[in-house]
Design a protein around this motif. Structure first.
Motif, PDB file in Angstrom:
ATOM      1  N   ARG A  81       2.259   1.786  -3.399  1.00  0.00           N
ATOM      2  CA  ARG A  81       1.284   2.322  -4.359  1.00  0.00           C
ATOM      3  C   ARG A  81       0.992   3.795  -4.106  1.00  0.00           C
ATOM      4  NH1 ARG A  81      -3.637  -1.830  -4.892  1.00  0.00           N
ATOM      5  NH2 ARG A  81      -4.180  -0.500  -6.644  1.00  0.00           N
ATOM      6  N   ASP A  82       0.937   4.177  -2.847  1.00  0.00           N
ATOM      7  CA  ASP A  82       0.607   5.578  -2.545  1.00  0.00           C
ATOM      8  C   ASP A  82       1.776   6.531  -2.780  1.00  0.00           C
ATOM      9  OD1 ASP A  82      -2.065   5.347  -1.806  1.00  0.00           O
ATOM     10  OD2 ASP A  82      -1.571   4.769   0.246  1.00  0.00           O
ATOM     11  N   LYS A  96      -7.144   2.906   3.312  1.00  0.00           N
ATOM     12  CA  LYS A  96      -8.136   1.835   3.182  1.00  0.00           C
ATOM     13  C   LYS A  96      -7.691   0.592   3.965  1.00  0.00           C
ATOM     14  CE  LYS A  96     -10.789  -0.582  -0.273  1.00  0.00           C
ATOM     15  NZ  LYS A  96     -10.682  -1.223  -1.549  1.00  0.00           N
ATOM     16  N   HIS A 109      -4.642   4.034  -0.587  1.00  0.00           N
ATOM     17  CA  HIS A 109      -4.422   2.594  -0.398  1.00  0.00           C
ATOM     18  C   HIS A 109      -4.072   2.282   1.050  1.00  0.00           C
ATOM     19  CE1 HIS A 109      -3.743   3.246  -4.766  1.00  0.00           C
ATOM     20  NE2 HIS A 109      -4.559   2.207  -4.801  1.00  0.00           N
ATOM     21  N   THR A 110      -3.190   3.104   1.611  1.00  0.00           N
ATOM     22  CA  THR A 110      -2.796   2.875   3.011  1.00  0.00           C
ATOM     23  C   THR A 110      -3.979   3.148   3.942  1.00  0.00           C
ATOM     24  OG1 THR A 110      -0.612   3.656   2.369  1.00  0.00           O
ATOM     25  CG2 THR A 110      -1.004   3.394   4.717  1.00  0.00           C
ATOM     26  N   ALA A 112       0.842  -1.206   0.000  1.00  0.00           N
ATOM     27  CA  ALA A 112       0.000   0.000   0.000  1.00  0.00           C
ATOM     28  C   ALA A 112       0.879   1.259   0.000  1.00  0.00           C
ATOM     29  CB  ALA A 112      -0.922  -0.010   1.217  1.00  0.00           C
TER      30      ALA A 112
END
Ligand code: NAD
Length: 456
Positions: free
Chosen positions: A50-51, A148, A145-146, A47
């Motif tokens: 991705r962020d 979530k 993402h993190t 995550a």
């Protein structure tokens, strides 16, 4: 605007069962949290990648490992911190004893930013749990993402009436803030800090504000230039400069300026390669808005090293700017990106005066072996915290409270300070009934004369 009254009332009702105050309940919650984090380490790393394109090394050291270490430290000490602390009692109170009871506030709201999106949501939560509070976390909307994953992990693990994560942006934050909370712990920017304090004032809710600002880094003549450059390059460009306590700018003594700049160039190349723009491990700038804000600074002064950008991947190379003045754009606000202006000085007193005419820094770094210079800076500049001959490291010890002063923040946390921050210190005097000192009463014989012997 969505109402959170029901959620907060459920948490208040749960808090009023006193279960969260039970020491074994708190220890168990912290142990559970630790195990959830350990089990989901890989997903957390993904995550964060991705962020922000965080490398596994950065994700582990600054987010996951940092959080695990904080839990371990608190688990080790909580039993003793949670006990009522006996303190001294003055002779005027003969026969009595004095205690400080640490009690939780109740329902705490934790609002966190995007730059260390996991650690900055979890570290306050650890303090809230340790002290026996319920908690609602509002993570940053800029690292979806993190955030979530945080919501999923926490909401699947803990009952909503104890700990709950609500994702969302400004509206969510404001809706939560409009409720009557027992504690607010905010990490973020100075302007939003003012909004938080205003909202808290409506209910007289106590706050911790972990804010930001421009953190100076001073490199004096009497220093190991090579080591200073290496530690500054590391602290500044870690997380692409998106660290609240990153050195915002450097003031280097004019006699060593050229040598320092050369050492800085070498240090950056050693850390990120000859062409950092091609380095796959560079953390990205969080979004286009921040990328655009940061690239405007690149036209300030002279680019000594770096300056390349990649808009498609939101990358800005580690960049050092020289020939900068306080009128430049980069010097108006906290930079919060991988751009380091280097200014020179030759008179320490006017440097101190300049820093003191600006808002209180969150951090200050000084590189010098000279003890008089160290004392001069430590005595005459107010700042949240910092290092002599290093950067960032003061944040990573649980024995030092971490926080700002003035515009850079109110309150502190980490280690025992996290427990203290989320606890009200209830002072209790236990009086004897075996005797009663007569001269405390105005009708006792010679009361004033006798009391004067003690109260002076
Ligand atoms: P920010 O203030 O924009 O946002 C922080 C949080 O506040 C987010 O969850 C956001 O949703 C919420 N928020 C934003 N606007 C709001 C509003 N008008 N009303 C209510 N809530 C609102 O900060 P950011 O951009 O996420 O983070 C960067 C800032 O945080 C920098 O200034 C940095 O120095 C500071 N920071 C400080 C620390 C520290 O420990 N002192 C740590 C990290 C970041």
């Amino acid at each position: 605007m969505k109402s959170y009254e029901t959620l907060i009332n459920r948490q208040k009702n749960f808090f009023n069962t006193h279960k969260t105050k039970d020491l074994s309940f708190r220890l168990e919650a912290l142990t559970t949290l630790k195990s959830v984090i350990t089990t989901h380490e890989k997903e957390l790393m993904d995550a964060l990648k991705r962020d922000l394109n965080k490398s596994e090394f950065d994700a582990y050291t600054t987010e996951i490992g940092f959080t695990l270490k904080e839990i371990s430290f608190i688990l080790r000490h909580l039993r003793s911190w949670a006990k009522p602390q006996k303190v001294k009692t003055p002779i005027t109170h003969m026969g009595s004893s004095s205690y400080i009871y640490s009690e939780p506030y109740g329902v705490s709201l934790i609002i966190s930013p995007w730059n260390y999106p996991f650690q900055l949501a979890m570290a306050p939560l650890i303090g809230a749990i340790a002290a026996g509070n319920c908690a609602i976390i509002k993570p940053s909307e800029l690292t979806p993402h993190t955030s979530k994953l945080i919501a999923q992990l926490i909401n699947d693990t803990f009952p909503e009436e104890y700990i709950f994560v609500e994702e969302g942006g400004v509206e969510t934050s404001q809706a939560l803030l409009s409720e009557n909370l027992d504690y607010i712990f905010f990490t973020g920017s100075v302007p939003v800090g003012k909004i938080i304090m205003e909202a808290a004032a409506k209910h007289l809710t106590p706050v911790t504000l972990e804010l930001g600002g421009k953190s100076p880094c001073i490199v004096d003549q009497d220093t190991n230039i090579k080591l200073a450059a290496k530690r500054i390059a590391w602290g500044k460009f870690l997380n692409a400069g998106q660290t609240c306590i990153a050195p915002d700018y450097v003031y280097v003594h004019q006699n060593i300026k050229d040598a320092f700049l050369e050492a800085l160039k070498t240090a950056i190349q050693e850390l990120y390669g000859e062409h950092p723009i091609r380095n796959n491990f560079l953390t990205h700038i969080v979004n286009e808005k921040h990328f655009n804000r940061l690239t405007t600074y690149l036209s300030d002064g002279t680019t000594f090293i770096g300056g390349n950008t990649d808009r498609d991947h939101l990358i800005i190379e580690p960049t050092v700017l020289t020939d900068i003045t306080w009128d430049d754009e980069a010097m108006q606000d906290e930079i919060f990106g991988p751009i380091l202006p280097v200014l020179e000085y030759n008179d320490m007193d006017s440097l101190i005066e300049g820093i003191n005419n600006s808002p209180n820094p969150l951090a200050l770094y000084l590189f010098t072996e000279n003890k008089d210079v160290q004392n001069n800076i430590l005595t005459n500049i107010s700042f949240g915290g910092g290092c002599i001959n290093d950067t960032i490291y003061h944040l990573a010890t649980p024995y030092l409270p971490f926080g700002g002063v003035g515009t850079s923040g109110t309150g502190a946390y980490h280690g025992k300070s996290s427990f203290d921050t989320f606890s009200h210190k209830k002072s209790v005097l236990k009086q004897t009934t075996l005797f009663d000192i007569p001269f405390r009463y105005p009708n006792a014989k010679n009361a004033l004369k006798r009391i004067k012997r003690f109260l002076k």
